[in-house]
Design a protein around this motif. Structure first.
Motif, PDB file in Angstrom:
ATOM      1  N   UNK A 191       3.857 111.119  33.568  1.00 39.45           N
ATOM      2  CA  UNK A 191       2.584 110.368  33.665  1.00 39.45           C
ATOM      3  C   UNK A 191       1.374 111.283  33.565  1.00 39.45           C
ATOM      4  N   UNK A 192       1.520 112.516  34.029  1.00 38.65           N
ATOM      5  CA  UNK A 192       0.340 113.400  34.062  1.00 38.65           C
ATOM      6  C   UNK A 192       0.298 114.374  32.878  1.00 38.65           C
ATOM      7  N   UNK A 193       1.457 114.681  32.272  1.00 39.82           N
ATOM      8  CA  UNK A 193       1.463 115.721  31.237  1.00 39.82           C
ATOM      9  C   UNK A 193       1.728 115.201  29.834  1.00 39.82           C
ATOM     10  N   UNK A 194       2.016 113.918  29.699  1.00 37.95           N
ATOM     11  CA  UNK A 194       2.348 113.348  28.382  1.00 37.95           C
ATOM     12  C   UNK A 194       1.439 112.139  28.151  1.00 37.95           C
ATOM     13  N   UNK A 195       1.644 111.484  27.020  1.00 37.24           N
ATOM     14  CA  UNK A 195       0.769 110.352  26.686  1.00 37.24           C
ATOM     15  C   UNK A 195       1.385 109.057  27.240  1.00 37.24           C
ATOM     16  N   UNK A 204      -1.357 106.184  43.895  1.00 37.65           N
ATOM     17  CA  UNK A 204      -2.499 105.579  44.620  1.00 37.65           C
ATOM     18  C   UNK A 204      -3.731 105.567  43.708  1.00 37.65           C
ATOM     19  N   UNK A 205      -3.964 106.701  43.041  1.00 36.44           N
ATOM     20  CA  UNK A 205      -5.131 106.745  42.128  1.00 36.44           C
ATOM     21  C   UNK A 205      -4.968 105.730  40.998  1.00 36.44           C
ATOM     22  N   UNK A 206      -3.746 105.642  40.484  1.00 37.67           N
ATOM     23  CA  UNK A 206      -3.456 104.738  39.361  1.00 37.67           C
ATOM     24  C   UNK A 206      -3.744 103.290  39.759  1.00 37.67           C
ATOM     25  N   UNK A 207      -3.313 102.930  40.969  1.00 40.17           N
ATOM     26  CA  UNK A 207      -3.483 101.540  41.415  1.00 40.17           C
ATOM     27  C   UNK A 207      -4.898 101.281  41.934  1.00 40.17           C
ATOM     28  N   UNK A 208      -5.566 102.318  42.397  1.00 42.92           N
ATOM     29  CA  UNK A 208      -6.972 102.157  42.824  1.00 42.92           C
ATOM     30  C   UNK A 208      -7.797 101.700  41.622  1.00 42.92           C
ATOM     31  N   UNK A 209      -7.433 102.189  40.420  1.00 42.93           N
ATOM     32  CA  UNK A 209      -8.157 101.768  39.205  1.00 42.93           C
ATOM     33  C   UNK A 209      -7.950 100.283  38.922  1.00 42.93           C
ATOM     34  N   UNK A 210      -6.906  99.706  39.473  1.00 43.82           N
ATOM     35  CA  UNK A 210      -6.677  98.255  39.303  1.00 43.82           C
ATOM     36  C   UNK A 210      -7.282  97.473  40.471  1.00 43.82           C
ATOM     37  N   UNK A 211      -8.032  98.163  41.329  1.00 43.62           N
ATOM     38  CA  UNK A 211      -8.763  97.476  42.398  1.00 43.62           C
ATOM     39  C   UNK A 211      -8.061  97.488  43.748  1.00 43.62           C
ATOM     40  N   UNK A 212      -6.942  98.192  43.866  1.00 47.75           N
ATOM     41  CA  UNK A 212      -6.238  98.205  45.173  1.00 47.75           C
ATOM     42  C   UNK A 212      -6.863  99.271  46.079  1.00 47.75           C
ATOM     43  N   UNK A 213      -7.086  98.847  47.331  1.00 47.06           N
ATOM     44  CA  UNK A 213      -7.825  99.696  48.273  1.00 47.06           C
ATOM     45  C   UNK A 213      -6.841 100.539  49.107  1.00 47.06           C
ATOM     46  N   UNK A 214      -7.049 101.871  49.098  1.00 49.13           N
ATOM     47  CA  UNK A 214      -6.154 102.718  49.891  1.00 49.13           C
ATOM     48  C   UNK A 214      -6.801 103.238  51.172  1.00 49.13           C
ATOM     49  N   UNK A 215      -7.907 102.608  51.565  1.00 50.91           N
ATOM     50  CA  UNK A 215      -8.443 102.871  52.909  1.00 50.91           C
ATOM     51  C   UNK A 215      -7.562 102.141  53.919  1.00 50.91           C
ATOM     52  N   UNK A 216      -7.237 100.885  53.573  1.00 50.43           N
ATOM     53  CA  UNK A 216      -6.485 100.045  54.534  1.00 50.43           C
ATOM     54  C   UNK A 216      -4.998  99.953  54.199  1.00 50.43           C
ATOM     55  N   UNK A 217      -4.623 100.488  53.028  1.00 43.91           N
ATOM     56  CA  UNK A 217      -3.219 100.357  52.591  1.00 43.91           C
ATOM     57  C   UNK A 217      -2.594 101.723  52.373  1.00 43.91           C
ATOM     58  N   UNK A 218      -1.261 101.715  52.370  1.00 37.60           N
ATOM     59  CA  UNK A 218      -0.535 102.944  52.039  1.00 37.60           C
ATOM     60  C   UNK A 218       0.470 102.621  50.945  1.00 37.60           C
ATOM     61  N   UNK A 219       1.098 103.673  50.425  1.00 39.51           N
ATOM     62  CA  UNK A 219       2.060 103.485  49.324  1.00 39.51           C
ATOM     63  C   UNK A 219       3.267 104.382  49.562  1.00 39.51           C
ATOM     64  N   UNK A 220       4.436 103.837  49.335  1.00 39.94           N
ATOM     65  CA  UNK A 220       5.668 104.631  49.383  1.00 39.94           C
ATOM     66  C   UNK A 220       6.360 104.544  48.033  1.00 39.94           C
ATOM     67  N   UNK A 221       7.004 105.646  47.652  1.00 43.58           N
ATOM     68  CA  UNK A 221       7.865 105.614  46.463  1.00 43.58           C
ATOM     69  C   UNK A 221       9.257 105.241  46.966  1.00 43.58           C
ATOM     70  N   UNK A 270       7.847 111.765  46.724  1.00 44.74           N
ATOM     71  CA  UNK A 270       7.352 113.075  46.274  1.00 44.74           C
ATOM     72  C   UNK A 270       5.820 113.035  46.349  1.00 44.74           C
ATOM     73  N   UNK A 271       5.193 113.887  47.204  1.00 43.05           N
ATOM     74  CA  UNK A 271       3.756 113.707  47.477  1.00 43.05           C
ATOM     75  C   UNK A 271       2.857 113.623  46.233  1.00 43.05           C
ATOM     76  N   UNK A 272       3.013 114.496  45.230  1.00 41.54           N
ATOM     77  CA  UNK A 272       2.102 114.350  44.076  1.00 41.54           C
ATOM     78  C   UNK A 272       2.251 112.999  43.370  1.00 41.54           C
ATOM     79  N   UNK A 273       3.471 112.479  43.281  1.00 42.84           N
ATOM     80  CA  UNK A 273       3.661 111.169  42.628  1.00 42.84           C
ATOM     81  C   UNK A 273       3.034 110.065  43.479  1.00 42.84           C
ATOM     82  N   UNK A 274       3.207 110.197  44.783  1.00 46.17           N
ATOM     83  CA  UNK A 274       2.656 109.195  45.704  1.00 46.17           C
ATOM     84  C   UNK A 274       1.126 109.154  45.577  1.00 46.17           C
TER      85      UNK A 274
END
Ligand SMILES: Cc1ncc(COP(=O)(O)O)c(C=O)c1O
Length: 398
Positions: free
Chosen positions: A280-284, A79-96, A71-75
């Motif tokens: 993840x986006x609308x609750x605590x 990516x943003x969530x894991x970028x905060x942990x230092x994972x680079x999404x210039x060279x990597x991709x993510x699938x759900x 689902x594109x918004x989750x994907x």
């Protein structure tokens, strides 16, 4: 009809744990044998509220076929969530994908040919070991220490197996040992694999449930060479029945992994991907994680305190900083299976370490204890029984 099983499946034995599960169903058995997250941690009311809302507002998109990539918004959010942990999404991709289990399946499907070597932490999670086996991989185990793999053994295994494709590891709160790979070892393991041209499969379904100590960056965060696959899961932070996880991988593999997904199950559950995204986006979500961590912190501390008080001092055990498991070891490298059997006779179920070994005919002195599912009272009673057995066991050995 006389069916001839494929080579893929005929070499793979059913899991000892599944067999033991049947014993755990006995209401009189105290089970430390399972591996499920605590049902206390499921955000049931919020899930019901979100499902109700998305079915009213968006019925077609949550019930129609979805994208194989997720689902594109989750994907994007992950990516943003894991970028905060230092994972680079210039060279990597993510699938759900359909759970961390499927992440392992699709990476193996994409990279491993029959006969290729997969190096693995030994012991390790049986679900992934069986995935490697079903693709015809030859498993080579690297023994575990409390702070991760034995590096000399890893180096020797890399030298001895020039056709190794992957190294399988669970750096946070390993299943079954409960141990965490230290940052020094993470760096050395990465350097060794990079030097030998072996990819790393970093399996991290428990990373979000660290309840003590200092969080360590994923190995994927320092992946300058583009050799690491990183798998995460919603099973322990939402609910395992969602069957949702995510895989981060070098971008150039997007097409083969997506095709692998299409030929397996087309796409992951759309309705539940919406639920994860909305939650993840609308609750605590952070507050929810904190509550889950508090549940496991308390249960783990209780089991460790009971073990400290009641186990024979010669029994070594790990002290997890997160996750769901403790592993205890009989002294002298002795096979733990007879001890586990005695525990079962006395009404306490644990899992012998051999169930998690690369070589199923190997010997393990370890046995795994799960603290997420039993009640506090069951932990106290169960450790009473096992503690007495450790004293009997050592008295007999003298
Ligand atoms: C180390 C490890 N990897 C992967 C999995 C599978 O997780 P999922 O439920 O996301 O498929 C588990 C589940 O227990 C696990 O312990």
């Amino acid at each position: 009809m006389d069916f001839t099983l494929s080579r893929r499946i005929s070499g793979v034995q059913g899991s000892i744990i599944r067999e033991l599960f049947k014993l755990g169903v006995d209401p009189n058995m105290i089970s430390f044998g399972g591996g499920n997250p605590s049902a206390e941690t499921f955000p049931v009311a919020e899930i019901a509220e979100i499902i109700d809302r998305v079915l009213k507002d968006n019925p077609i998109s949550v019930l129609q076929y979805g994208l194989s990539e997720g689902y594109p918004p989750l994907r994007e959010y992950m990516k943003q969530y894991l970028a905060k942990k230092g994972i680079d999404f210039e060279k990597n991709d993510l699938l759900i994908l359909s759970g961390a289990q499927q992440c392992c399946d699709l990476v193996t499907k994409a990279l491993v040919n029959e006969g290729d070597v997969v190096l693995t932490e030994d012991p390790a999670f049986i679900g992934c070991l069986n995935t490697f086996r079903t693709y015809g991989a030859k498993l080579v185990g690297v023994p575990m220490e409390d702070d991760g793999m034995d590096l000399a053994a890893l180096e020797a295994a890399l030298e001895a197996n020039p056709n190794a494709k992957l190294l399988y590891m669970i750096p946070n709160f390993q299943n079954p040992t409960g141990g965490t790979t230290s940052s020094e070892k993470r760096a050395k393991i990465y350097a060794l694999c990079a030097a030998h041209g072996v990819a790393i499969y970093e399996d991290d379904p428990y990373g979000e449930i660290r309840f003590s100590g200092t969080p360590l960056p994923p190995i994927k965060a320092g992946d300058s060479e583009g050799i690491v696959f990183y798998a995460g899961s919603f099973s322990k932070v939402m609910a395992p029945a969602f069957r949702l996880g995510y895989l981060v991988f070098p971008k150039e593999l997007l097409q083969p992994i997506t095709v692998g997904k299409q030929s397996t199950d087309v796409h992951s559950n759309t309705l539940l991907q919406h639920v994860c995204y909305e939650y993840m986006t609308g609750y605590d979500f952070e507050g929810h994680l904190e509550k889950a961590r508090a549940v496991y912190r308390k249960k783990c501390a209780h089991m460790l305190a009971e073990m400290d008080a009641k186990f024979h001092p010669d029994i070594h055990f790990t002290r997890p900083e997160g996750g769901l498991f403790i592993m205890a070891y009989l002294p002298g490298g002795k096979d733990a299976q007879p001890f586990v059997r005695k525990g079962i006779e006395k009404g306490v179920l644990t899992v012998p370490g051999v169930a998690f070994m690369a070589d199923t005919n190997g010997v393990s002195s370890g046995f795994r204890l799960n603290y997420s599912m039993p009640s506090d009272e069951q932990i106290t009673r169960g450790i009473d029984i096992l503690g007495a057995l450790t004293h009997d066991y050592l008295a007999e050995k003298r």
